[in-house]
Scaffold this motif. Structure first.
Motif, PDB file in Angstrom:
ATOM      1  N   THR A   1       0.798  -1.226   0.000  1.00 26.85           N
ATOM      2  CA  THR A   1       0.000   0.000   0.000  1.00 26.85           C
ATOM      3  C   THR A   1       0.831   1.277   0.000  1.00 26.85           C
ATOM      4  O   THR A   1       0.266   2.356  -0.116  1.00 26.85           O
ATOM      5  N   THR A   2       2.157   1.178   0.167  1.00 24.95           N
ATOM      6  CA  THR A   2       2.975   2.390   0.211  1.00 24.95           C
ATOM      7  C   THR A   2       3.974   2.408  -0.940  1.00 24.95           C
ATOM      8  O   THR A   2       4.448   1.371  -1.388  1.00 24.95           O
ATOM      9  N   GLU A   3       4.283   3.623  -1.404  1.00 22.40           N
ATOM     10  CA  GLU A   3       5.224   3.798  -2.514  1.00 22.40           C
ATOM     11  C   GLU A   3       6.665   3.528  -2.093  1.00 22.40           C
ATOM     12  O   GLU A   3       7.476   3.104  -2.902  1.00 22.40           O
ATOM     13  N   VAL A   4       6.973   3.840  -0.854  1.00 21.57           N
ATOM     14  CA  VAL A   4       8.338   3.670  -0.344  1.00 21.57           C
ATOM     15  C   VAL A   4       8.299   2.702   0.824  1.00 21.57           C
ATOM     16  O   VAL A   4       7.517   2.889   1.766  1.00 21.57           O
ATOM     17  N   VAL A   5       9.122   1.662   0.738  1.00 23.61           N
ATOM     18  CA  VAL A   5       9.164   0.664   1.807  1.00 23.61           C
ATOM     19  C   VAL A   5      10.603   0.497   2.300  1.00 23.61           C
ATOM     20  O   VAL A   5      11.562   0.780   1.591  1.00 23.61           O
ATOM     21  N   LEU A   6      10.710   0.013   3.528  1.00 24.91           N
ATOM     22  CA  LEU A   6      11.998  -0.150   4.184  1.00 24.91           C
ATOM     23  C   LEU A   6      12.243  -1.621   4.496  1.00 24.91           C
ATOM     24  O   LEU A   6      11.389  -2.300   5.053  1.00 24.91           O
ATOM     25  N   LEU A   7      13.423  -2.085   4.123  1.00 24.76           N
ATOM     26  CA  LEU A   7      13.884  -3.422   4.482  1.00 24.76           C
ATOM     27  C   LEU A   7      15.082  -3.253   5.403  1.00 24.76           C
ATOM     28  O   LEU A   7      16.016  -2.524   5.072  1.00 24.76           O
ATOM     29  N   THR A   8      15.043  -3.907   6.555  1.00 21.25           N
ATOM     30  CA  THR A   8      16.198  -3.873   7.456  1.00 21.25           C
ATOM     31  C   THR A   8      16.834  -5.251   7.489  1.00 21.25           C
ATOM     32  O   THR A   8      16.146  -6.276   7.470  1.00 21.25           O
ATOM     33  N   THR A   9      18.148  -5.255   7.524  1.00 24.59           N
ATOM     34  CA  THR A   9      18.913  -6.488   7.682  1.00 24.59           C
ATOM     35  C   THR A   9      19.749  -6.333   8.941  1.00 24.59           C
ATOM     36  O   THR A   9      20.084  -5.214   9.330  1.00 24.59           O
ATOM     37  N   THR A  10      20.065  -7.452   9.583  1.00 28.01           N
ATOM     38  CA  THR A  10      20.821  -7.380  10.840  1.00 28.01           C
ATOM     39  C   THR A  10      21.917  -8.437  10.860  1.00 28.01           C
ATOM     40  O   THR A  10      21.999  -9.285   9.974  1.00 28.01           O
ATOM     41  N   GLU A  11      22.703  -8.361  11.908  1.00 28.29           N
ATOM     42  CA  GLU A  11      23.745  -9.354  12.148  1.00 28.29           C
ATOM     43  C   GLU A  11      23.459 -10.124  13.431  1.00 28.29           C
ATOM     44  O   GLU A  11      24.364 -10.747  13.988  1.00 28.29           O
ATOM     45  N   LEU A  12      22.225 -10.057  13.898  1.00 27.80           N
ATOM     46  CA  LEU A  12      21.854 -10.804  15.099  1.00 27.80           C
ATOM     47  C   LEU A  12      22.047 -12.291  14.829  1.00 27.80           C
ATOM     48  O   LEU A  12      21.530 -12.808  13.834  1.00 27.80           O
ATOM     49  N   GLY A  13      22.816 -12.951  15.646  1.00 35.13           N
ATOM     50  CA  GLY A  13      23.120 -14.358  15.421  1.00 35.13           C
ATOM     51  C   GLY A  13      24.205 -14.547  14.373  1.00 35.13           C
ATOM     52  O   GLY A  13      24.411 -15.647  13.888  1.00 35.13           O
ATOM     53  N   GLY A  14      24.879 -13.464  13.985  1.00 32.58           N
ATOM     54  CA  GLY A  14      25.920 -13.520  12.970  1.00 32.58           C
ATOM     55  C   GLY A  14      25.396 -13.065  11.620  1.00 32.58           C
ATOM     56  O   GLY A  14      24.198 -13.081  11.371  1.00 32.58           O
ATOM     57  N   PHE A  15      26.299 -12.653  10.765  1.00 31.20           N
ATOM     58  CA  PHE A  15      25.910 -12.211   9.416  1.00 31.20           C
ATOM     59  C   PHE A  15      25.583 -13.437   8.583  1.00 31.20           C
ATOM     60  O   PHE A  15      26.411 -14.337   8.435  1.00 31.20           O
ATOM     61  N   ASN A  16      24.362 -13.485   8.034  1.00 27.75           N
ATOM     62  CA  ASN A  16      23.926 -14.632   7.261  1.00 27.75           C
ATOM     63  C   ASN A  16      23.558 -14.158   5.854  1.00 27.75           C
ATOM     64  O   ASN A  16      22.444 -13.698   5.602  1.00 27.75           O
TER      65      ASN A  16
END
Length: 170
Positions: A141-156
């Motif tokens: 429903t939105t024109e701009v979306v955000l994806l977050t990536t993390t290193e929790l538990g190590g970088f995968n």
């Protein structure tokens, strides 16, 4: 507090890896310096994070994400200014504009969630994104979306690749 004159982007350019005093450091107690020329200056080779496309980024994790995007054949920009409804600007790690769909994907890599100061800064930035009308990846429903990536538990990298593929509908 920081006072500056001129365009904010000019000030932000000073935060680039090519302007880093740490990256210009030529000292190492265990090995001789190995300078590399980059855009008219010299950087220590061990402190440069360069993507497959040859651009400098701030971390090894961002190198991997950039290379994943490049491997998908997805055009992206690194730290492109994003202007909020209030006129203020943030610099997401990566921006992918999908002209066909008329949507924009912002990607933020959260590499230091083990540090309370980092988490506090992220929470403020996340609230800013929400106030700017940015939805979460997968929200149609939105024109701009955000994806977050993390290193929790190590970088995968495999999991991040799946996240990117899903967010980009690949």
């Amino acid at each position: 507090m920081l006072f500056h004159q001129g365009e904010l982007r000019d000030l932000m350019k000073l935060s680039g890896a090519d302007r880093s005093e740490t990256a210009r450091r030529w000292t190492n107690l265990f090995i001789a310096p190995s300078p590399v020329e980059h855009v008219g200056s010299f950087l220590e080779s061990g402190l440069i994070h360069r993507t497959t496309r040859g651009e400098l980024v701030r971390s090894k994790s961002e190198v991997i994400i950039a290379d994943l995007l490049d491997g998908f054949g997805v055009p992206y920009t690194y730290e492109q200014p994003f202007k909020g409804a209030d006129g203020s600007i943030r610099y997401p790690d990566f921006t992918v504009a999908d002209a066909e769909m008329g949507r924009t994907l912002l990607i933020e890599h959260l590499g230091m969630l083990d540090r309370p100061d980092y988490v506090a800064r992220w929470k403020a930035k996340e609230a800013w994104y929400r106030a700017a009308g940015v939805g979460q990846a997968g929200d149609p429903t939105t024109e701009v979306v955000l994806l977050t990536t993390t290193e929790l538990g190590g970088f995968n990298a495999a999991n991040i690749k799946k996240q990117l593929a899903s967010a980009l509908s690949l």
